[in-house]
Motif scaffolding. Structure first.
Motif, PDB file in Angstrom:
ATOM      1  N   THR A   1       0.911  -0.929  -0.025  1.00 31.12           N
ATOM      2  CA  THR A   1      -0.267   0.058  -0.326  1.00 31.12           C
ATOM      3  C   THR A   1       0.755   1.491   0.288  1.00 31.12           C
ATOM      4  O   THR A   1       1.849   1.306   0.913  1.00 31.12           O
ATOM      5  N   TRP A   2       0.485   1.899  -0.860  1.00 38.35           N
ATOM      6  CA  TRP A   2       1.655   3.521  -1.206  1.00 38.35           C
ATOM      7  C   TRP A   2       0.693   4.562  -1.118  1.00 38.35           C
ATOM      8  O   TRP A   2      -0.803   4.415  -1.311  1.00 38.35           O
ATOM      9  N   ILE A   3       0.478   5.096  -0.040  1.00 39.43           N
ATOM     10  CA  ILE A   3      -0.365   6.217   0.209  1.00 39.43           C
ATOM     11  C   ILE A   3       0.339   8.055   0.321  1.00 39.43           C
ATOM     12  O   ILE A   3       1.340   8.392   0.435  1.00 39.43           O
ATOM     13  N   PHE A   4      -0.043   8.604  -0.483  1.00 38.73           N
ATOM     14  CA  PHE A   4       0.401  10.001  -0.810  1.00 38.73           C
ATOM     15  C   PHE A   4      -0.272  11.356  -0.287  1.00 38.73           C
ATOM     16  O   PHE A   4      -1.969  11.416  -0.460  1.00 38.73           O
ATOM     17  N   CYS A   5       0.481  11.597   0.499  1.00 41.36           N
ATOM     18  CA  CYS A   5      -0.552  13.373   0.379  1.00 41.36           C
ATOM     19  C   CYS A   5      -0.055  13.963  -0.044  1.00 41.36           C
ATOM     20  O   CYS A   5       0.941  14.630  -0.911  1.00 41.36           O
ATOM     21  N   ASP A   6      -1.717  15.319   0.648  1.00 43.23           N
ATOM     22  CA  ASP A   6      -2.118  16.366  -0.318  1.00 43.23           C
ATOM     23  C   ASP A   6      -1.722  17.310   1.305  1.00 43.23           C
ATOM     24  O   ASP A   6      -2.878  17.215   1.357  1.00 43.23           O
ATOM     25  N   GLY A   7      -0.869  18.155   1.163  1.00 42.02           N
ATOM     26  CA  GLY A   7      -0.696  18.801   2.626  1.00 42.02           C
ATOM     27  C   GLY A   7      -1.376  18.234   3.877  1.00 42.02           C
ATOM     28  O   GLY A   7      -0.852  16.926   3.667  1.00 42.02           O
ATOM     29  N   PRO A   8      -2.103  18.167   4.519  1.00 38.53           N
ATOM     30  CA  PRO A   8      -2.907  17.251   5.609  1.00 38.53           C
ATOM     31  C   PRO A   8      -3.264  16.426   5.518  1.00 38.53           C
ATOM     32  O   PRO A   8      -4.087  15.443   5.934  1.00 38.53           O
ATOM     33  N   TYR A   9      -3.766  16.002   4.099  1.00 36.20           N
ATOM     34  CA  TYR A   9      -4.785  15.289   3.874  1.00 36.20           C
ATOM     35  C   TYR A   9      -4.075  13.845   2.628  1.00 36.20           C
ATOM     36  O   TYR A   9      -3.072  14.011   2.207  1.00 36.20           O
ATOM     37  N   VAL A  10      -4.971  12.950   3.256  1.00 33.67           N
ATOM     38  CA  VAL A  10      -4.474  11.637   1.736  1.00 33.67           C
ATOM     39  C   VAL A  10      -4.878  12.022   0.369  1.00 33.67           C
ATOM     40  O   VAL A  10      -5.538  12.455   0.126  1.00 33.67           O
ATOM     41  N   GLY A  11      -4.016  12.336  -0.668  1.00 32.11           N
ATOM     42  CA  GLY A  11      -3.965  12.922  -1.786  1.00 32.11           C
ATOM     43  C   GLY A  11      -4.781  11.820  -2.805  1.00 32.11           C
ATOM     44  O   GLY A  11      -5.064  11.767  -4.137  1.00 32.11           O
ATOM     45  N   ARG A  12      -3.738  10.215  -1.865  1.00 29.08           N
ATOM     46  CA  ARG A  12      -3.892   9.359  -3.365  1.00 29.08           C
ATOM     47  C   ARG A  12      -3.490   8.190  -2.423  1.00 29.08           C
ATOM     48  O   ARG A  12      -2.540   8.772  -1.684  1.00 29.08           O
ATOM     49  N   LEU A  13      -3.795   7.227  -3.381  1.00 33.79           N
ATOM     50  CA  LEU A  13      -3.630   5.724  -1.838  1.00 33.79           C
ATOM     51  C   LEU A  13      -3.624   4.631  -3.456  1.00 33.79           C
ATOM     52  O   LEU A  13      -4.881   4.832  -4.502  1.00 33.79           O
ATOM     53  N   GLU A  14      -2.208   3.778  -3.660  1.00 34.99           N
ATOM     54  CA  GLU A  14      -2.591   2.821  -4.378  1.00 34.99           C
ATOM     55  C   GLU A  14      -1.889   1.069  -3.549  1.00 34.99           C
ATOM     56  O   GLU A  14      -1.620   1.438  -2.297  1.00 34.99           O
ATOM     57  N   ARG A  15      -2.948   0.158  -3.795  1.00 37.58           N
ATOM     58  CA  ARG A  15      -2.914  -0.853  -3.507  1.00 37.58           C
ATOM     59  C   ARG A  15      -2.675  -1.869  -3.892  1.00 37.58           C
ATOM     60  O   ARG A  15      -3.455  -2.462  -5.005  1.00 37.58           O
ATOM     61  N   ASP A  16      -1.738  -3.061  -3.884  1.00 38.85           N
ATOM     62  CA  ASP A  16      -1.545  -4.481  -4.087  1.00 38.85           C
ATOM     63  C   ASP A  16      -3.022  -5.189  -3.087  1.00 38.85           C
ATOM     64  O   ASP A  16      -2.471  -6.164  -2.432  1.00 38.85           O
ATOM     65  N   ARG A  17      -4.395  -5.313  -3.018  1.00 38.78           N
ATOM     66  CA  ARG A  17      -5.025  -5.643  -2.809  1.00 38.78           C
ATOM     67  C   ARG A  17      -5.459  -7.198  -2.999  1.00 38.78           C
ATOM     68  O   ARG A  17      -5.448  -7.924  -1.711  1.00 38.78           O
ATOM     69  N   HIS A  18      -4.527  -7.915  -3.921  1.00 42.88           N
ATOM     70  CA  HIS A  18      -4.522  -8.702  -4.443  1.00 42.88           C
ATOM     71  C   HIS A  18      -3.465  -9.499  -3.967  1.00 42.88           C
ATOM     72  O   HIS A  18      -3.277 -10.554  -4.089  1.00 42.88           O
ATOM     73  N   HIS A  19      -2.565  -9.115  -3.764  1.00 45.77           N
ATOM     74  CA  HIS A  19      -0.702  -9.256  -2.888  1.00 45.77           C
ATOM     75  C   HIS A  19      -0.303 -10.281  -4.141  1.00 45.77           C
ATOM     76  O   HIS A  19       0.048 -11.226  -4.273  1.00 45.77           O
ATOM     77  N   HIS A  20      -0.475  -9.647  -5.596  1.00 51.42           N
ATOM     78  CA  HIS A  20       0.541 -10.140  -6.253  1.00 51.42           C
ATOM     79  C   HIS A  20       1.136  -9.735  -7.052  1.00 51.42           C
ATOM     80  O   HIS A  20       2.002 -10.208  -8.039  1.00 51.42           O
ATOM     81  N   GLY A  21       2.169  -9.059  -6.257  1.00 53.13           N
ATOM     82  CA  GLY A  21       3.442  -8.208  -6.571  1.00 53.13           C
ATOM     83  C   GLY A  21       2.803  -7.017  -7.187  1.00 53.13           C
ATOM     84  O   GLY A  21       4.172  -6.416  -7.229  1.00 53.13           O
TER      85      GLY A  21
END
Length: 171
Positions: A124-144
């Motif tokens: 899981t990658w969380i990118f900030c936008d000031g004090p907020y989460v701006g974008r989130l990317e996730r490998d929800r199936h855990h396949h790499g």
């Protein structure tokens, strides 16, 4: 964990929209090296072993290691750059394996990488936008690789895209 992604007046690193979708690859966590020409230790608990280690290069602190649960293992490492926090690693469940890496710009949180299934790999990658989460990317199936992309507007979920056939592109 999204609610705890970003805090404070962090620099705007990523926008709230998803933008170009990238099938970011899941990689193993690698412990930061905490090196310098001297160190000092602190036995904050008074139990005969150090729970805090400050490492210096000359007079400049380069990193700090913390044993948060007093078991003799490092649970948090913080790297310093020009007097500001630059990077951090955490073992929140005290199993000896990293759970999160945080990256800072000018001492302010810019992004986090997490291992949410405890396999030692970033998923899981969380990118900030000031004090907020701006974008989130996730490998929800855990396949790499990332297969879910979420965009946020002032911390509120605004868009979601999924890659259900594992081709690296949202359907």
């Amino acid at each position: 964990w999204v609610g705890t992604g970003c805090a404070g007046d962090t620099p705007k690193v990523e926008t709230g929209g998803i933008g170009e979708v990238v099938a970011r690859k899941s990689t193993p966590f690698k412990h930061f090296e905490c090196e310098g020409d001297r160190d000092t230790t602190v036995d904050a608990k008074g139990i005969g072993t150090a729970q805090i280690r400050h490492v210096f290069e000359g007079e400049t602190e380069t990193c700090t290691e913390l044993d948060l649960n007093f078991d003799g293992r490092v649970d948090m490492t913080r790297l310093w750059k020009e007097g500001n926090v630059d990077q951090e690693q955490h073992d929140f469940d005290f199993d000896g394996r990293l759970d999160e890496q945080s990256y800072f710009e000018n001492g302010k949180l810019a992004r986090k990488e997490l291992d949410t299934n405890f396999d030692g790999r970033v998923d899981t990658w969380i990118f900030c936008d000031g004090p907020y989460v701006g974008r989130l990317e996730r490998d929800r199936h855990h396949h790499g690789q990332a297969d879910t992309w979420e965009g946020y507007d002032k911390g509120l979920l605004s868009t979601v895209q999924y890659d259900n056939n594992n081709d690296g592109k949202p359907e």
